[in-house]
Design a protein around this motif. Structure first.
Motif, PDB file in Angstrom:
ATOM      1  N   MET A 243      -1.550  -4.311  -0.378  1.00  0.00           N
ATOM      2  CA  MET A 243      -1.339  -4.630   1.032  1.00  0.00           C
ATOM      3  C   MET A 243       0.115  -4.390   1.402  1.00  0.00           C
ATOM      4  N   LEU A 244       0.336  -3.729   2.528  1.00  0.00           N
ATOM      5  CA  LEU A 244       1.662  -3.539   3.102  1.00  0.00           C
ATOM      6  C   LEU A 244       1.655  -4.144   4.501  1.00  0.00           C
ATOM      7  N   ASP A 245       2.647  -4.966   4.787  1.00  0.00           N
ATOM      8  CA  ASP A 245       2.772  -5.668   6.069  1.00  0.00           C
ATOM      9  C   ASP A 245       4.135  -5.319   6.638  1.00  0.00           C
ATOM     10  N   THR A 246       4.155  -4.612   7.770  1.00  0.00           N
ATOM     11  CA  THR A 246       5.432  -4.108   8.242  1.00  0.00           C
ATOM     12  C   THR A 246       5.751  -4.541   9.661  1.00  0.00           C
ATOM     13  N   GLY A 247       7.040  -4.751   9.897  1.00  0.00           N
ATOM     14  CA  GLY A 247       7.566  -4.978  11.233  1.00  0.00           C
ATOM     15  C   GLY A 247       8.655  -3.961  11.498  1.00  0.00           C
ATOM     16  N   VAL A 248       8.284  -2.811  12.054  1.00  0.00           N
ATOM     17  CA  VAL A 248       9.305  -1.823  12.401  1.00  0.00           C
ATOM     18  C   VAL A 248       9.816  -2.123  13.803  1.00  0.00           C
ATOM     19  N   VAL A 249      11.040  -1.719  14.053  1.00  0.00           N
ATOM     20  CA  VAL A 249      11.692  -1.980  15.330  1.00  0.00           C
ATOM     21  C   VAL A 249      11.929  -0.670  16.053  1.00  0.00           C
ATOM     22  N   TRP A 250      11.534  -0.660  17.337  1.00  0.00           N
ATOM     23  CA  TRP A 250      11.853   0.478  18.195  1.00  0.00           C
ATOM     24  C   TRP A 250      12.446  -0.061  19.487  1.00  0.00           C
ATOM     25  N   ASP A 251      13.670   0.329  19.751  1.00  0.00           N
ATOM     26  CA  ASP A 251      14.398  -0.110  20.944  1.00  0.00           C
ATOM     27  C   ASP A 251      14.380  -1.629  21.091  1.00  0.00           C
ATOM     28  N   GLY A 252      14.536  -2.302  19.965  1.00  0.00           N
ATOM     29  CA  GLY A 252      14.674  -3.749  19.996  1.00  0.00           C
ATOM     30  C   GLY A 252      13.377  -4.533  19.999  1.00  0.00           C
ATOM     31  N   TYR A 253      12.226  -3.869  19.861  1.00  0.00           N
ATOM     32  CA  TYR A 253      10.933  -4.559  19.871  1.00  0.00           C
ATOM     33  C   TYR A 253      10.166  -4.265  18.585  1.00  0.00           C
ATOM     34  N   TYR A 254       9.514  -5.301  18.097  1.00  0.00           N
ATOM     35  CA  TYR A 254       8.799  -5.247  16.823  1.00  0.00           C
ATOM     36  C   TYR A 254       7.322  -4.932  16.996  1.00  0.00           C
ATOM     37  N   CYS A 255       6.755  -4.319  15.965  1.00  0.00           N
ATOM     38  CA  CYS A 255       5.327  -4.444  15.686  1.00  0.00           C
ATOM     39  C   CYS A 255       5.214  -5.367  14.480  1.00  0.00           C
ATOM     40  N   ASP A 256       4.004  -5.826  14.178  1.00  0.00           N
ATOM     41  CA  ASP A 256       3.802  -6.641  12.975  1.00  0.00           C
ATOM     42  C   ASP A 256       2.324  -6.599  12.611  1.00  0.00           C
ATOM     43  N   PHE A 257       1.961  -5.659  11.755  1.00  0.00           N
ATOM     44  CA  PHE A 257       0.577  -5.619  11.284  1.00  0.00           C
ATOM     45  C   PHE A 257       0.539  -5.051   9.879  1.00  0.00           C
ATOM     46  N   ASP A 258      -0.609  -5.239   9.213  1.00  0.00           N
ATOM     47  CA  ASP A 258      -0.713  -4.818   7.817  1.00  0.00           C
ATOM     48  C   ASP A 258      -1.926  -3.929   7.606  1.00  0.00           C
ATOM     49  N   ARG A 259      -1.987  -3.361   6.411  1.00  0.00           N
ATOM     50  CA  ARG A 259      -3.160  -2.589   5.995  1.00  0.00           C
ATOM     51  C   ARG A 259      -3.381  -2.828   4.496  1.00  0.00           C
ATOM     52  N   ASN A 260      -4.655  -2.860   4.115  1.00  0.00           N
ATOM     53  CA  ASN A 260      -5.068  -3.053   2.725  1.00  0.00           C
ATOM     54  C   ASN A 260      -5.667  -1.758   2.173  1.00  0.00           C
ATOM     55  N   TYR A 261      -5.480  -1.537   0.878  1.00  0.00           N
ATOM     56  CA  TYR A 261      -6.005  -0.345   0.209  1.00  0.00           C
ATOM     57  C   TYR A 261      -6.486  -0.723  -1.179  1.00  0.00           C
ATOM     58  N   ALA A 262      -7.634  -0.220  -1.552  1.00  0.00           N
ATOM     59  CA  ALA A 262      -8.127  -0.411  -2.909  1.00  0.00           C
ATOM     60  C   ALA A 262      -7.538   0.671  -3.811  1.00  0.00           C
ATOM     61  N   VAL A 263      -7.130   0.248  -5.010  1.00  0.00           N
ATOM     62  CA  VAL A 263      -6.644   1.198  -6.011  1.00  0.00           C
ATOM     63  C   VAL A 263      -7.827   1.468  -6.939  1.00  0.00           C
ATOM     64  N   GLY A 264      -8.495   2.560  -6.714  1.00  0.00           N
ATOM     65  CA  GLY A 264      -9.750   2.814  -7.405  1.00  0.00           C
ATOM     66  C   GLY A 264     -10.902   2.152  -6.659  1.00  0.00           C
ATOM     67  N   LYS A 265     -12.083   2.291  -7.171  1.00  0.00           N
ATOM     68  CA  LYS A 265     -13.272   1.759  -6.503  1.00  0.00           C
ATOM     69  C   LYS A 265     -13.173   0.235  -6.391  1.00  0.00           C
ATOM     70  N   PRO A 266     -13.250  -0.322  -5.175  1.00  0.00           N
ATOM     71  CA  PRO A 266     -13.128  -1.773  -5.013  1.00  0.00           C
ATOM     72  C   PRO A 266     -14.373  -2.501  -5.501  1.00  0.00           C
ATOM     73  N   ASP A 267     -14.183  -3.708  -6.027  1.00  0.00           N
ATOM     74  CA  ASP A 267     -15.337  -4.489  -6.456  1.00  0.00           C
ATOM     75  C   ASP A 267     -15.987  -5.163  -5.235  1.00  0.00           C
ATOM     76  N   LYS A 268     -17.177  -5.716  -5.439  1.00  0.00           N
ATOM     77  CA  LYS A 268     -17.932  -6.297  -4.329  1.00  0.00           C
ATOM     78  C   LYS A 268     -17.224  -7.490  -3.692  1.00  0.00           C
ATOM     79  N   PRO A 269     -16.599  -8.412  -4.464  1.00  0.00           N
ATOM     80  CA  PRO A 269     -15.897  -9.517  -3.810  1.00  0.00           C
ATOM     81  C   PRO A 269     -14.782  -9.043  -2.871  1.00  0.00           C
ATOM     82  N   SER A 270     -14.049  -8.032  -3.282  1.00  0.00           N
ATOM     83  CA  SER A 270     -12.981  -7.518  -2.423  1.00  0.00           C
ATOM     84  C   SER A 270     -13.558  -6.859  -1.174  1.00  0.00           C
TER      85      SER A 270
END
Length: 390
Positions: A243-270
């Motif tokens: 998971m990567l969660d980023t807050g980049v700034v453009w002209d003094g304003y933030y975003c704040d959201f994340d994304r998840n990625y499976a490394v290899g085939k994800p298991d059913k619980p994930s």
């Protein structure tokens, strides 16, 4: 990306000032005293990374009538003069004998009559950015003038964004979204997490971020142990969820959201946990409209994600967003703030996958009269797999 102009026209600042002064009149305030970066920038447009230095205090006075007055160290005089602020009063700082207190008290006396009330932001997420000894000296020097809270004026004004502010947040979201689109080439089995972090930040800058104000995340089997630790020199392993969660700034304003990625085939619980995160986000998105409350958004998500209260999970499921990574509203059961059109929020549900391990998902939205609108491009409905991301 759609072109968005930097800065704001003067009429934007005048509208903020007029709104503040109307509220000040209702609260019987002779002035507002501001001392933090977002407060001062909100009324002036004064944008600089020099706030990273804690050495110098900075002040702005919003009088009951008339334009804002900047009372600042001389090192900032030239830059402040590039904004719409005309009344700029400076002193040589650091000055261990005074450091602006005398100049500030003289300015307050000039603007506020005897026995007048000066509002200082004092509610949640506020702070006073001046040495406590100087604060004591200022109050002692002001005689019958009285310092009080600002009646929530600055917080309420900043909570509702203008269309120009929303456009800047959307731009920050687009920049981060482009970098997320490249994660399939930035991260792979065996790459260390700290190296992935550096590559991702570089991609954000390449796509136009002014700076990466925040980057956190984690990786591990069936999720991560926390989402605030620095990236370690630990290689991504088969079965991990990154998971990567980023807050980049453009002209003094933030975003704040994340994304998840499976490394290899994800298991059913994930996979199941990720699906619940998406469903919870959908529920909150549908709930987010004028008249709903912050608590209602929390309960909409929590009904999907929470089987029982789990220790170690974050205490809220989203927050306000704008000039700061987190500001204003908290999506918790005890926040009954009524949503208004123009509020920008994050939706951030959490699901426990296995003891001590969880997944978190985050999107950025703006509340509209007709409902909610995504500012971040919504994530894939299924957990992406590194190497298969498009």
């Amino acid at each position: 990306m759609t072109r968005v102009d930097r800065g704001f026209p003067v009429k934007e600042y005048r509208a903020r000032l007029n709104a503040a002064q109307k509220m000040m009149a209702s609260a019987d305030l002779g002035a507002l005293l501001l001392s933090t970066e977002p407060e001062i920038r909100y009324f002036s447009g004064f944008l600089t990374r020099f706030w990273e230095s804690p050495t110098r205090p900075w002040y702005m006075l919003i009088p009951a009538q008339g334009n804002p007055i900047a009372v600042i160290p001389s090192i900032g005089g030239h830059l402040m003069a590039q904004t719409w602020i005309e009344d700029i009063r400076t002193w040589q700082s650091p000055d261990y004998s005074d450091d602006g207190v005398g100049l500030l008290s003289d300015t307050i006396r000039e603007c506020v009559p005897e026995d007048g009330r000066i509002g200082v932001p004092s509610g949640p997420e506020s702070c006073l950015r001046m040495p406590l000894a100087n604060w004591d000296a200022l109050r002692a020097d002001m005689g019958t003038h009285r310092f009080t809270d600002d009646a929530g004026i600055v917080r309420s004004l900043r909570a509702v964004k203008s269309e120009l502010e929303i456009a800047k947040i959307r731009q920050a979201c687009a920049i981060a979204g482009s970098a997320f689109g490249d994660v399939h080439r930035l991260a792979a089995l065996g790459d260390s997490l700290d190296r992935v972090f550096r590559r991702f930040q570089s991609a954000c800058l390449e796509y136009g971020a002014d700076w990466v104000g925040y980057l956190a995340g984690g990786a591990g089997p069936q999720g991560y142990l926390d989402v605030i630790s620095p990236a370690a020199e630990v290689p991504l392993a088969f079965g991990d969820v990154l998971m990567l969660d980023t807050g980049v700034v453009w002209d003094g304003y933030y975003c704040d959201f994340d994304r998840n990625y499976a490394v290899g085939k994800p298991d059913k619980p994930s996979q199941s946990a990720y699906a619940r995160l998406i469903e919870a986000t959908d529920r909150a998105f549908e709930t987010a409209r004028p008249g709903a409350t912050a608590a209602e958004l929390f309960h909409a998500m929590n009904a999907v994600t929470s089987e029982k209260k789990s220790d170690g999970q974050p205490g809220r499921l989203g927050h306000g967003l704008g000039m700061q990574l987190t500001e204003g509203v908290s999506l918790i059961p005890d926040d009954h703030t009524v949503l208004e059109a123009g509020m920008v929020l994050t939706l951030e549900p959490v699901v426990t996958v296995s003891p001590g391990r969880f997944l978190v998902h985050e999107e950025n939205i703006v509340v509209r009269n007709s409902g909610a609108e995504y500012l971040s491009n919504p994530a894939s409905r299924k957990l992406p797999v590194l190497g298969e991301c498009s």
